[in-house]
Design a protein around this motif. Sequence first.
Motif, short mmCIF file in Angstrom:
data_model
loop_
_atom_site.label_atom_id
_atom_site.label_comp_id
_atom_site.label_asym_id
_atom_site.label_seq_id
_atom_site.Cartn_x
_atom_site.Cartn_y
_atom_site.Cartn_z
N ARG A 1 41.68 29.57 36.00
CA ARG A 1 42.28 30.26 34.86
C ARG A 1 41.34 30.32 33.66
O ARG A 1 41.71 30.78 32.60
N ASN B 1 37.69 37.57 38.50
CA ASN B 1 38.94 37.99 39.14
C ASN B 1 40.06 37.84 38.13
O ASN B 1 40.47 36.73 37.80
N ALA C 1 43.12 38.06 38.17
CA ALA C 1 44.33 37.36 38.60
C ALA C 1 44.15 35.85 38.65
O ALA C 1 45.11 35.12 38.89
N ARG D 1 42.37 34.14 40.88
CA ARG D 1 42.50 33.72 42.27
C ARG D 1 41.16 33.89 42.98
O ARG D 1 40.28 34.63 42.51
N GLU E 1 40.17 40.67 46.35
CA GLU E 1 41.09 41.04 47.43
C GLU E 1 40.37 41.02 48.77
O GLU E 1 39.44 41.79 49.01
#
Length: 217
Positions: free
Chosen positions: A38, A46, A48, A50, A63
């Motif tokens: 984070r 990324n 997100a 992740r 992804e």
Amino acid sequence: MIRLHHCPQTRSMRSLWLLHELGIPFEVITYPFDKTLRSEAFLALNPAGRVPALELDGTVLFETGAITEILCERFSPDTLGRASDHGERAQWLVWVHFAETISQHSAALTQQHVALREDHMRSPIVMKLEAARIAKCYAALETRLQGREYLLDGGFSAADVSVGQAVYMARHFARVPAASALERWYARISARPAFLASLPGGAALFKQAFFEPWPLD
């Protein structure tokens, strides 16, 4: 330059395994499965927060399905991938992305068994439902693998990598049926040197081989 941002025993293992199969030079940066993802620096890779994130010649990709398609198109379109005009292209895409169907259930169970640290936070009902959904995915794979060594008639491909990694994760929560085509396929692909190279070292997310559902009472 290729650089993979990776956490052991997460979806980024899928990209790591594929890179080893491709046999191309790459670098791995390994992160703990914690709030590091984070950080402002990682969110720039990324948004997100992740894994994976993959740096490829100045472009950052995320992804796993997209990463798989791009790497195969560039480095192995007709062996690990299937080119757009290949007769197996549609099935290749189906099974590459079916991996996410399995992984969403494993992710829910990882949250229940690993991320939620207090027993009162866990839901036995969610655990049983998600394990049953993995079993349904296993049944779909069993049907597909009847009379086949790999998911595609043309031989081993990135579809086997994607689904194989998803099954590797799912096996922590739902056992692969014994003496099944699925079990034989998994044994075949998990013996590959590239799979073995993608396994975690000392920093494993799952601290045990199998997690039993919590009892309802």
